[in-house]
Design an enzyme around this catalytic site. Structure first.
Site, PDB file in Angstrom:
ATOM      1  N   HIS A  45     -12.220 -12.918  30.507  1.00  0.00           N
ATOM      2  CA  HIS A  45     -11.320 -11.888  30.264  1.00  0.00           C
ATOM      3  C   HIS A  45     -10.792 -12.362  28.814  1.00  0.00           C
ATOM      4  O   HIS A  45     -10.520 -11.788  28.215  1.00  0.00           O
ATOM      5  CB  HIS A  45      -9.995 -12.289  31.370  1.00  0.00           C
ATOM      6  CG  HIS A  45      -9.106 -10.955  31.037  1.00  0.00           C
ATOM      7  ND1 HIS A  45      -8.097 -11.137  31.005  1.00  0.00           N
ATOM      8  CD2 HIS A  45      -9.099  -9.588  30.550  1.00  0.00           C
ATOM      9  CE1 HIS A  45      -7.380 -10.877  30.358  1.00  0.00           C
ATOM     10  NE2 HIS A  45      -7.732  -9.406  30.476  1.00  0.00           N
ATOM     11  N   GLU A  48     -12.688 -11.439  26.328  1.00  0.00           N
ATOM     12  CA  GLU A  48     -13.513  -9.991  26.283  1.00  0.00           C
ATOM     13  C   GLU A  48     -12.409  -9.491  24.894  1.00  0.00           C
ATOM     14  O   GLU A  48     -12.595  -8.573  24.384  1.00  0.00           O
ATOM     15  CB  GLU A  48     -12.581  -9.636  27.449  1.00  0.00           C
ATOM     16  CG  GLU A  48     -12.933  -8.060  27.501  1.00  0.00           C
ATOM     17  CD  GLU A  48     -11.443  -7.217  29.039  1.00  0.00           C
ATOM     18  OE1 GLU A  48     -10.519  -6.254  28.422  1.00  0.00           O
ATOM     19  OE2 GLU A  48     -11.847  -7.889  29.706  1.00  0.00           O
ATOM     20  N   HIS A  49     -10.824 -10.211  25.478  1.00  0.00           N
ATOM     21  CA  HIS A  49      -9.935 -10.223  24.246  1.00  0.00           C
ATOM     22  C   HIS A  49     -11.004 -10.149  22.704  1.00  0.00           C
ATOM     23  O   HIS A  49     -10.605 -10.202  21.966  1.00  0.00           O
ATOM     24  CB  HIS A  49      -8.476 -10.381  24.781  1.00  0.00           C
ATOM     25  CG  HIS A  49      -8.431  -9.547  25.444  1.00  0.00           C
ATOM     26  ND1 HIS A  49      -6.790  -9.256  25.445  1.00  0.00           N
ATOM     27  CD2 HIS A  49      -7.710  -9.516  26.784  1.00  0.00           C
ATOM     28  CE1 HIS A  49      -6.181  -8.623  26.763  1.00  0.00           C
ATOM     29  NE2 HIS A  49      -7.381  -8.688  27.652  1.00  0.00           N
ATOM     30  N   GLU A 125      -0.331  -9.747  30.445  1.00  0.00           N
ATOM     31  CA  GLU A 125      -0.525  -8.471  31.047  1.00  0.00           C
ATOM     32  C   GLU A 125      -0.134  -9.504  32.411  1.00  0.00           C
ATOM     33  O   GLU A 125      -0.801  -8.608  33.396  1.00  0.00           O
ATOM     34  CB  GLU A 125      -2.606  -8.744  30.957  1.00  0.00           C
ATOM     35  CG  GLU A 125      -2.937  -7.837  31.397  1.00  0.00           C
ATOM     36  CD  GLU A 125      -4.705  -7.415  31.226  1.00  0.00           C
ATOM     37  OE1 GLU A 125      -5.184  -6.798  31.463  1.00  0.00           O
ATOM     38  OE2 GLU A 125      -4.739  -8.536  29.680  1.00  0.00           O
TER      39      GLU A 125
END
Length: 429
Positions: A45, A48-49, A125
């Site tokens: 993740h 991904e950012h 998040e």
């Protein structure tokens, strides 16, 4: 549809849709959160950012401006078993989409500054999801269903694991997993397979190697009960069991069973819990397949005083389906709904790109939608009943978040094991 293994190792799949004016392009990396070492929880993740933060040749602002200029849409998401990057734009701008996605997949900047900045964003998040009791009930259910295994860990990682990940860790993880042998590229719309193939070969001519990650099935048995006390207005519950993998033939019957149980407005749970007894605003069931296992669960939010009744009805319907099976009318409605859902979801280039890309990555083949519908049509009432029998006999895991005392009786809540010892989450009151 056409598939091709490029010389660099990438698997390319395309579907030409000459009646549209758009094209959708996706890069599917066969590594997700389950493939991370514990100490690198959240690395997929994190990447991904970071890949959209810029490359050696493009800044994040330049990427955004280039896509805005042509009205393109670009995004990404991380799952348990893969990470997906995609762009959708007008067909004439497909070369730009190929340029950008190829650039971020080959030459991401991955600077210390960007890692520090995105770490703060990911913290926010994680905290955002922690504020949602419904999200928390699902995450702790997964952790209890697959204890000590990657499938049970949060895709976002934890604050401690994300805090500990360094720029060197990210670079090493990228170099190991983001290789052509672990990537599927899918494209659909007004496109040419040959043109996309040639463009990818040119962009990745000096890039090769890689393979899908080696995986192991969960070994530890599920935890029967996890309770997190929170002063919320509702109790959020998830109850379910391990199920079959995405390759098991029983998956077809489970799809029908899922719709009958809690997959639609006419489902047994929605009608009995919501419409007849007004015990919950929303209640539904969900089936999730993985490579060598899977899960099926029921999720609901209800007032604390209705918790026992909602759970009793939920477990009772599973057992009733195992004992009596489904009606002919339920079979008709479920199959018709699955057929319509499949066809309606395939109406644009983005949906087709996702279908062919995920199919090739996860199933190692791209079946036609007609063959899928034919297989669902073959499911018999006996098939559904057997699937329900397996579900009813499987050990259940219950996750509860809300104003409920941790010392709950597992047998009263419909679990197959009456042992709740050690089931409270850290920090539960």
């Amino acid at each position: 549809m056409r598939t091709e293994r490029l010389s660099c190792g990438i698997l390319l799949v395309s579907e030409v849709m000459p009646y549209v004016r758009s094209a959708a392009l996706g890069f599917w990396v066969g590594t997700g959160s389950r493939d991370e070492p514990v100490e690198l929880g959240g690395a997929s993740h994190f990447l991904e950012h970071l890949l959209f933060k810029g490359t050696e040749q493009r800044s994040a602002a330049a990427i955004a401006e280039s896509l805005d200029e042509v009205g393109g849409d670009c995004n990404a998401y991380t799952a348990k078993e893969y990470t997906h990057f995609h762009v959708r734009l007008l067909a004439g701008d497909l070369p730009l989409g190929l340029d950008i996605l190829s650039d971020i997949m080959c030459r991401p900047a991955l600077t210390e500054t960007d890692v520090a900045a995105e770490r703060r964003v990911i913290f926010d998040e994680i905290l955002m999801h922690a504020d949602e009791p419904s999200d928390q009930s699902v995450e702790q259910w997964n952790a209890a269903l697959f204890p000590g295994h990657g499938l049970g860990r949060d895709t976002l990682g934890s604050t401690s694991s994300v805090e500990a990940i360094t720029c060197d860790d990210i670079r090493q993880f990228f170099d190991e997993h983001y290789r052509p042998g672990n990537i599927v590229v899918s494209v659909a719309g007004d496109c040419s397979h040959e043109a996309v193939s040639e463009a990818l070969e040119a962009r990745f001519e000096n890039w090769s190697g890689g393979h899908p990650p080696q995986r192991t099935a969960p070994v530890d048995p599920p935890v029967p009960l996890v309770v997190q006390h929170r002063e919320t207005e509702q109790v959020h519950v998830v109850i379910g069991s391990r199920s079959v993998s995405r390759f098991d033939e029983e998956r077809w019957a489970l799809s029908v069973l899922n719709h009958v149980l809690g997959g639609g407005l006419s489902s047994r749970l929605f009608q009995k819990v919501r419409e007849e007894r007004s015990l919950a605003y929303s209640i539904w069931s969900e089936r999730t397949p993985f490579e060598e296992t899977g899960s099926m669960c029921i999720m609901a939010g209800t007032a604390p005083e209705h918790l026992d009744e909602v759970l009793k009805i939920s477990v009772g319907e599973i057992e009733l389906l195992a004992d009596k099976g489904v009606t002919s009318r339920e079979m008709e409605v479920a199959k018709a709904n699955l057929r319509a859902d499949a066809l309606l979801s395939m109406e644009d280039s983005g949906a087709r790109m996702s279908w062919i890309g995920s199919s090739l990555l996860l199933h190692h083949e791209v079946r036609t939608i007609d063959s899928i519908l034919a297989r669902i049509e073959e499911v018999s009432p006996d098939d559904v009943r057997r699937a329900a029998e397996h579900l009813a006999a499987s050990p259940r895991t219950l996750s509860v978040v809300g104003p409920v005392a941790p010392a709950v009786d597992a047998a009263r809540l419909g679990l197959s094991s009456a042992s709740c010892e050690g089931s409270e989450r850290d920090g539960a009151k």
